[in-house]
Design an enzyme around this catalytic site. Structure first.
Site, PDB file in Angstrom:
ATOM      1  N   LYS A 131      22.126  12.510  12.422  1.00  0.00           N
ATOM      2  CA  LYS A 131      21.826  12.944  11.193  1.00  0.00           C
ATOM      3  C   LYS A 131      21.707  14.597  11.005  1.00  0.00           C
ATOM      4  O   LYS A 131      21.542  15.235  11.945  1.00  0.00           O
ATOM      5  CB  LYS A 131      20.478  12.471  10.515  1.00  0.00           C
ATOM      6  CG  LYS A 131      19.077  12.703  10.907  1.00  0.00           C
ATOM      7  CD  LYS A 131      18.145  12.072  10.356  1.00  0.00           C
ATOM      8  CE  LYS A 131      16.660  12.588  10.518  1.00  0.00           C
ATOM      9  NZ  LYS A 131      15.876  11.987   9.895  1.00  0.00           N
ATOM     10  N   ARG A 146       8.599   4.609   3.559  1.00  0.00           N
ATOM     11  CA  ARG A 146       9.646   5.358   2.938  1.00  0.00           C
ATOM     12  C   ARG A 146      10.737   4.284   2.445  1.00  0.00           C
ATOM     13  O   ARG A 146      11.482   4.758   1.616  1.00  0.00           O
ATOM     14  CB  ARG A 146      10.155   6.247   4.290  1.00  0.00           C
ATOM     15  CG  ARG A 146      11.255   7.232   3.703  1.00  0.00           C
ATOM     16  CD  ARG A 146      11.318   8.359   4.865  1.00  0.00           C
ATOM     17  NE  ARG A 146      12.222   7.939   5.815  1.00  0.00           N
ATOM     18  CZ  ARG A 146      12.392   8.618   7.127  1.00  0.00           C
ATOM     19  NH1 ARG A 146      11.962   9.968   6.996  1.00  0.00           N
ATOM     20  NH2 ARG A 146      13.177   8.094   7.939  1.00  0.00           N
ATOM     21  N   TYR A 159       9.655  47.473   4.693  1.00  0.00           N
ATOM     22  CA  TYR A 159       9.432  47.333   3.552  1.00  0.00           C
ATOM     23  C   TYR A 159       7.764  47.270   3.172  1.00  0.00           C
ATOM     24  O   TYR A 159       7.082  46.330   3.877  1.00  0.00           O
ATOM     25  CB  TYR A 159      10.149  46.234   2.674  1.00  0.00           C
ATOM     26  CG  TYR A 159      11.541  46.301   2.818  1.00  0.00           C
ATOM     27  CD1 TYR A 159      12.340  47.100   2.122  1.00  0.00           C
ATOM     28  CD2 TYR A 159      12.186  45.344   3.603  1.00  0.00           C
ATOM     29  CE1 TYR A 159      13.566  47.368   2.360  1.00  0.00           C
ATOM     30  CE2 TYR A 159      13.687  45.531   3.648  1.00  0.00           C
ATOM     31  CZ  TYR A 159      14.455  46.139   3.093  1.00  0.00           C
ATOM     32  OH  TYR A 159      15.827  46.346   3.137  1.00  0.00           O
ATOM     33  N   MET A 176      15.409  40.780   6.236  1.00  0.00           N
ATOM     34  CA  MET A 176      16.755  39.717   6.234  1.00  0.00           C
ATOM     35  C   MET A 176      17.464  39.644   7.256  1.00  0.00           C
ATOM     36  O   MET A 176      18.054  38.661   7.967  1.00  0.00           O
ATOM     37  CB  MET A 176      17.206  40.103   4.925  1.00  0.00           C
ATOM     38  CG  MET A 176      18.414  38.985   4.463  1.00  0.00           C
ATOM     39  SD  MET A 176      19.011  39.446   2.836  1.00  0.00           S
ATOM     40  CE  MET A 176      20.438  38.211   2.759  1.00  0.00           C
TER      41      MET A 176
HETATM   42  C1  PLP Z   1      15.027   6.621  11.042  1.00  0.00           C
HETATM   43  C2  PLP Z   1      15.136   7.834  12.143  1.00  0.00           C
HETATM   44  N1  PLP Z   1      14.774   7.026  13.223  1.00  0.00           N
HETATM   45  C3  PLP Z   1      14.848   7.919  14.471  1.00  0.00           C
HETATM   46  C4  PLP Z   1      14.668   9.365  14.421  1.00  0.00           C
HETATM   47  C5  PLP Z   1      14.921   9.831  15.759  1.00  0.00           C
HETATM   48  O1  PLP Z   1      13.622  10.715  15.643  1.00  0.00           O
HETATM   49  P1  PLP Z   1      13.117  11.664  16.787  1.00  0.00           P
HETATM   50  O2  PLP Z   1      14.136  12.869  16.476  1.00  0.00           O
HETATM   51  O3  PLP Z   1      11.903  12.118  16.824  1.00  0.00           O
HETATM   52  O4  PLP Z   1      13.571  11.167  18.235  1.00  0.00           O
HETATM   53  C6  PLP Z   1      14.498   9.944  13.055  1.00  0.00           C
HETATM   54  C7  PLP Z   1      14.370  11.211  12.735  1.00  0.00           C
HETATM   55  O5  PLP Z   1      13.526  11.770  12.089  1.00  0.00           O
HETATM   56  C8  PLP Z   1      14.725   9.084  11.841  1.00  0.00           C
HETATM   57  O6  PLP Z   1      14.290   9.412  10.540  1.00  0.00           O
END
Ligand code: PLP
Length: 355
Positions: free
Chosen positions: A30, A122, A254, A300
């Site tokens: 992801k 969730r 700054y 920045m």
């Molecule tokens: C549904 C789900 N599975 C697995 C993972 C993997 O987790 P990690 O990065 O702690 O291994 C995540 C990461 O947030 C996740 O949202």
């Protein structure tokens, strides 16, 4: 000179092999593979024998399909773009009985994994008992109208917590419910464990995959683990563009960002929050010529670093590498591993992959 995001491809590959030790792994892809880059990461994982992937966004799942025509790709968020899911042979979460009843006919022919809500609250079925009527209703449909219930999964919210009993309780809830539901249905894919859970417990019996993210990308999920568990292949670096001398009482930056308490050599570095360096990270050090020096102000496009006479204009400044790791600063409270990674600005940093 410009600030850089540099990936050591060989180190990344070697580390994946070292982490998975030939265990069955579903790689979490992801957010553009934790910002390592989807194309790079999918190819690296395939080379190390990982053929099962998961992500939250359909667009990423479709891209993975292009890169890995034979892979199993699991979409962890539900989508209603059923024609794409079917056409691209993507597996999808079934997040609730409501989703099933709302989309029953559209789900025909789609591979789904039942999701158990557990302590994270969730998404997912609240109880394993809630899954049973869905399994039964689906079973009673003509074959052509059935979805394929090929998997079951959950996600632990407390696997990196050691203070309370939450992890042990959520694990127990999952394993107990799983045993029961397995008497109603056979699942080919059973996956629950993130990096922390996998390191703590190894792959649970009867599970098809560990669903790993951060450990594959080179960060430890919790602090009591040795650095050797996983190695960081990403380096964030910049350069000293000038060294300035400040006398006691003089300020730089700054609004008095830094005021010298004594005569100070201040290195000006071409990296700042515009490149995605978190303000919390600037409370700590950076690495120049193998030594750590304190960051004194973050702007920045620049940072001030207090240095000694060993540092000169042109020297390389390292914010992150395997010698000054993201996970070290996670454990110092800078932000989650993924938060520090996600903040990095891929539009301003020069991206290099060293093959
Ligand atoms: C549904 C789900 N599975 C697995 C993972 C993997 O987790 P990690 O990065 O702690 O291994 C995540 C990461 O947030 C996740 O949202």
């Amino acid at each position: 000179m410009t600030a850089r995001w540099t990936l050591d491809a060989q180190l990344f590959h070697d580390n994946v092999a070292h982490v998975i030790q030939n265990q069955p792994v579903m790689a979490v892809m992801k957010n553009n593979a934790y910002h390592y880059g989807l194309d790079f990461a999918v190819n690296a994982f395939l080379k190390q024998g990982i053929t099962t992937f998961s992500t939250t966004v359909l667009r990423e799942a479709v891209r993975i399909r292009k890169l890995a025509p034979e892979a199993v790709i699991f979409l962890m968020n539900p989508s209603t773009e059923f024609h794409i899911i079917r056409e691209q042979r993507i597996h999808m979460t079934l997040p609730s009985p409501e989703f099933y009843h709302q989309h029953q006919s559209d789900l025909a022919g789609i591979n789904v994994h039942l999701e158990y809500e557990n302590f994270l609250h969730r998404s997912g079925f609240r109880t394993f008992d809630d899954m049973i009527p869905v399994i039964q209703t689906n079973r009673e449909l003509p074959k052509s109208e059935q979805m394929s219930i090929v998997g079951i999964w959950t996600h632990f919210g407390y696997a990196d917590e050691f203070d309370g009993d939450e992890y042990s309780d959520e694990k127990q809830a999952w394993l107990t419910g799983l045993e029961k539901i397995k008497t109603y249905h056979d699942f080919e894919f059973i996956h629950a464990q993130n990096s922390a859970s996998f390191v703590r417990d190894g792959l649970f019996t009867g599970h098809s995959h560990a669903r790993l993210g951060i450990i594959l990308y080179g960060s430890r999920p919790y602090s009591s683990l040795p650095e050797s568990l996983t190695r960081q292949s990403l380096t964030i670096s910049a350069n000293v563009i000038q060294v300035r001398q400040l006398e006691k009482g003089q300020s730089a930056g700054y609004s008095f960002a830094f005021t010298a308490e004594h005569s100070t050599r201040l290195a000006v570095v071409d990296l700042g929050y515009g490149d995605g360096i978190l303000r919390t990270r600037s409370k700590h050090e950076c690495l120049i010529n193998g030594r750590r020096y304190p960051i004194k102000a973050l702007m920045m496009s620049h940072m001030f670093v207090e240095v000694d006479s060993n540092v000169a204009a042109g020297d390389e400044v390292i914010l992150y590498s395997n010698d000054i790791r993201i996970d070290e600063y996670t454990f110092k409270g800078v932000g989650a591993n993924s938060e520090q990674l996600s903040a990095l600005n891929h539009h301003s940093l020069l991206k290099e992959i060293k093959l």
